[in-house]
Design a protein around this motif. Structure first.
Motif, PDB file in Angstrom:
ATOM      1  N   ALA A  39       0.863  -1.179   0.000  1.00 39.26           N
ATOM      2  CA  ALA A  39       0.000   0.000   0.000  1.00 39.26           C
ATOM      3  C   ALA A  39       0.898   1.227   0.000  1.00 39.26           C
ATOM      4  CB  ALA A  39      -0.929   0.020   1.204  1.00 39.26           C
ATOM      5  N   ARG A  40       0.371   2.331  -0.505  1.00 35.68           N
ATOM      6  CA  ARG A  40       1.141   3.570  -0.603  1.00 35.68           C
ATOM      7  C   ARG A  40       1.020   4.346   0.701  1.00 35.68           C
ATOM      8  NH1 ARG A  40       0.196   8.965  -2.084  1.00 35.68           N
ATOM      9  NH2 ARG A  40      -2.039   8.515  -2.288  1.00 35.68           N
ATOM     10  N   LEU A  41       2.158   4.790   1.220  1.00 35.49           N
ATOM     11  CA  LEU A  41       2.170   5.623   2.416  1.00 35.49           C
ATOM     12  C   LEU A  41       1.787   7.051   2.047  1.00 35.49           C
ATOM     13  CD1 LEU A  41       2.933   5.987   5.446  1.00 35.49           C
ATOM     14  CD2 LEU A  41       5.247   6.547   4.652  1.00 35.49           C
ATOM     15  N   THR A  42       0.882   7.653   2.826  1.00 38.31           N
ATOM     16  CA  THR A  42       0.481   9.027   2.601  1.00 38.31           C
ATOM     17  C   THR A  42       0.492   9.791   3.923  1.00 38.31           C
ATOM     18  OG1 THR A  42      -1.267  10.481   1.735  1.00 38.31           O
ATOM     19  CG2 THR A  42      -1.982   8.478   2.871  1.00 38.31           C
ATOM     20  N   THR A  43       0.679  11.081   3.852  1.00 42.67           N
ATOM     21  CA  THR A  43       0.550  11.935   5.027  1.00 42.67           C
ATOM     22  C   THR A  43      -0.676  12.834   4.916  1.00 42.67           C
ATOM     23  OG1 THR A  43       2.007  13.613   4.055  1.00 42.67           O
ATOM     24  CG2 THR A  43       3.039  11.942   5.451  1.00 42.67           C
TER      25      THR A  43
END
Length: 222
Positions: free
Chosen positions: A42-46
């Motif tokens: 999964a893509r890490l997002t802030t």
């Protein structure tokens, strides 16, 4: 000896986080020196909005905010727990949680690997607690899910907090929820020393207010 990662009262936190400000959300960052292993990619997002294909891990003093797609193990790259010790954490669980477990991992060896060995004490939204050992992807349940009145269940709405602590000794693991003893299992044959951190299951939105390690120097009670 006590090494606090974070500590605070939870009530002001819950009220503040219930109404996040978009400007503040844009400035949040993922903590340095922390590592993780996701159950699936999964893509890490802030960002404040977390798509289904992403997950979020940001520093949000006091503590960290974590929103999962897939489940994840999060740990500090330099921290280890050895000997007789306790780990303690406090979670604020946000609305509409899944039924996945969340809690502490410890006794970890190579947590970055899919074959990592670890122990875990987990809570669930209904107030259930379990203890499990994982080796090379295979789970051994040491204490099955059981609902305990000391735990605060999540009704689906609102922000509900629980304190979780595990006391590790050569002969036993003792689990406390909101300072009440709930589970004890034998530690015979278990590897309890090593990496430690957090396990957050899939589909959860949590704020981790604290993660403390206490090394016990005094003799244990007999």
């Amino acid at each position: 000896m006590r090494r606090p990662f974070a500590r605070t009262s939870l009530l002001p936190l819950a009220l503040a986080l219930a109404l996040p400000h978009s400007g503040d959300a844009q400035s949040l960052t993922t903590p340095a020196d922390w590592r993780w292993r996701l159950d699936t990619p999964a893509r890490l997002t802030t960002a404040q909005d977390v798509p289904d294909s992403s997950w979020r891990f940001v520093g949000m003093p006091p503590g960290w905010h974590i929103t999962t797609g897939p489940g994840v193990v999060i740990y500090h790259s330099q921290e280890r727990a050895t000997g007789r010790y306790s780990l303690a954490t406090e979670f604020a669980l946000f609305p509409h949680p899944s039924d996945a477990g969340f809690g502490l991992v410890f006794g970890g060896a190579d947590l970055a690997s899919p074959a990592a060995a670890r122990l875990a004490v987990q809570l669930r939204r209904d107030g259930a607690v379990r203890v499990v050992s994982t080796t090379e992807g295979r789970e051994q349940v040491l204490a099955p899910w059981g609902v305990h009145p000391a735990a605060n269940p999540h009704p689906g709405t609102g922000v509900i907090s629980n304190r979780l602590r595990v006391a590790v000794a050569p002969d036993s693991l003792r689990v406390f929820v909101n300072d009440s003893a709930v589970v004890a299992v034998t530690a015979a044959g278990l590897a309890t020393e090593g990496q430690f951190g957090l396990r957050i299951g899939e589909g959860l939105n949590v704020h981790v207010t604290s993660l403390d390690i206490v090394r016990h120097l005094a003799p244990a009670r007999r």
